[in-house]
Design an enzyme around this catalytic site. Structure first.
Site, PDB file in Angstrom:
ATOM      1  N   HIS A  82      -5.121  51.702  27.509  1.00 58.27           N
ATOM      2  CA  HIS A  82      -4.908  52.666  28.592  1.00 58.27           C
ATOM      3  C   HIS A  82      -4.480  53.996  27.977  1.00 58.27           C
ATOM      4  O   HIS A  82      -3.378  54.117  27.465  1.00 58.27           O
ATOM      5  CB  HIS A  82      -3.806  52.175  29.547  1.00 58.27           C
ATOM      6  CG  HIS A  82      -4.234  51.041  30.420  1.00 58.27           C
ATOM      7  ND1 HIS A  82      -4.642  51.209  31.711  1.00 58.27           N
ATOM      8  CD2 HIS A  82      -4.331  49.716  30.176  1.00 58.27           C
ATOM      9  CE1 HIS A  82      -4.962  50.039  32.231  1.00 58.27           C
ATOM     10  NE2 HIS A  82      -4.772  49.111  31.320  1.00 58.27           N
ATOM     11  N   ASN A 107     -11.945  36.895  33.271  1.00 57.32           N
ATOM     12  CA  ASN A 107     -11.553  35.532  32.877  1.00 57.32           C
ATOM     13  C   ASN A 107     -11.386  34.684  34.131  1.00 57.32           C
ATOM     14  O   ASN A 107     -11.187  35.221  35.217  1.00 57.32           O
ATOM     15  CB  ASN A 107     -10.222  35.578  32.104  1.00 57.32           C
ATOM     16  CG  ASN A 107      -9.107  36.228  32.911  1.00 57.32           C
ATOM     17  OD1 ASN A 107      -9.026  37.456  32.980  1.00 57.32           O
ATOM     18  ND2 ASN A 107      -8.299  35.429  33.553  1.00 57.32           N
TER      19      ASN A 107
END
Ligand code: HPA
Length: 273
Positions: free
Chosen positions: A61, A235
């Site tokens: 980020h 996921n």
């Protein structure tokens, strides 16, 4: 309590410097930051250039705003977001969203990496959010209401704009991208959930799980923005596969959807011209 008057003054200063008001705001999730490089950038600055602003501390980020154009539409892209688990208050977490509102952003695209709870989801799927459950994190509007942004008790019946969702579905179809729909649940993190927590989330009606987005959507809705939430399933949620969860896996998986996301974002901006 953050000094919103000062933030307004700062926004005015930035506006006069860049010479345009961004219409669309884009928040890029874990591992998706490179999409910002595709913007025809005019002006970039780090969150911490604004005094009192939180700074993203998470790997993957970048922590900056990129102002520029996508398909000739003025945009501001938040490359890297602030998370509650970094130790900031919820009010601080949503400050960049409020800053975008003050800058004039009317449409907000919130992207994120999420764990898939719905058994129909596969890793790599793109899911448009239909709603969220934020009950397990503090509400970002707790504190004195900022009347200049919105009302004290904002309605949350339609947080994610249905028309925008339809537009996204159409763009996806035109580009051969499969998109699904679902409800996102936000937990605080930073630990991933336990399998029992995921079973609870499923029983509550959640299709996806993550550590962001719902709080930002609340702040954006409060400020009157139209919102589109886009999750990328990186996921299977805890207990739904034998794989151990890791941030590296999430980031790597997120990178693989950048092209699809870029197509959707750019296609969407084209419809605004
Ligand atoms: N849980 C919470 N946040 C996440 C996940 C998850 O499984 N995957 C990506 N962000």
């Amino acid at each position: 309590m953050y000094d919103y008057e000062r933030l307004e003054q700062y926004a005015l200063k930035i506006s006069s410097r860049i010479g345009f008001a961004p219409k669309v705001g884009i928040v890029l999730g874990s591992g998706m930051g490179e999409i910002a490089d595709k913007i025809n950038a005019v002006y970039t600055f780090a969150f911490n250039d604004i005094s009192g602003f939180p700074m993203s501390t998470v790997e993957g980020h970048a922590g900056q705003f990129v102002f520029g154009y996508i398909q000739d539409v003025p945009v501001v892209c938040m490359q890297g977001r602030i998370h509650y688990y970094e130790g900031y208050s919820m009010e601080e977490v949503v400050l960049p969203i409020r800053f975008m509102a003050i800058m004039g952003v009317e449409i907000l695209l919130l992207t994120n990496a999420a764990g898939g709870i719905n058994p129909d989801y596969n890793v790599g799927d793109i899911v448009l959010l239909t709603d969220h459950i934020s009950t397990f994190v503090p509400n970002p509007l707790i504190n004195k209401n900022i009347d200049s942004l919105g009302v004290r008790f904002p309605d949350m019946s339609h947080v994610y704009d249905e028309k925008m969702r339809d537009t996204m579905k159409e763009i996806a179809k035109q580009n051969g991208i499969e998109v699904k729909e679902g409800v996102y649940i936000q937990f605080t993190g930073p630990s991933y959930e336990t399998p029992a927590e995921i079973r609870m989330a499923a029983a509550l009606g959640a299709d996806l799980v993550g550590m962001s987005t719902a709080c930002e959507a609340i702040a954006a809705k409060h400020a009157g923005m139209k919102i589109c939430g886009i999750s990328h399933v990186t996921n299977a949620a805890a207990g739904l596969s034998d794989k151990e969860l890791s941030h590296e896996e999430v980031q790597q998986a997120a990178k693989q959807c950048e092209n699809k996301l870029e197509t959707l974002i750019s296609g969407f901006c084209k419809t605004l011209k």
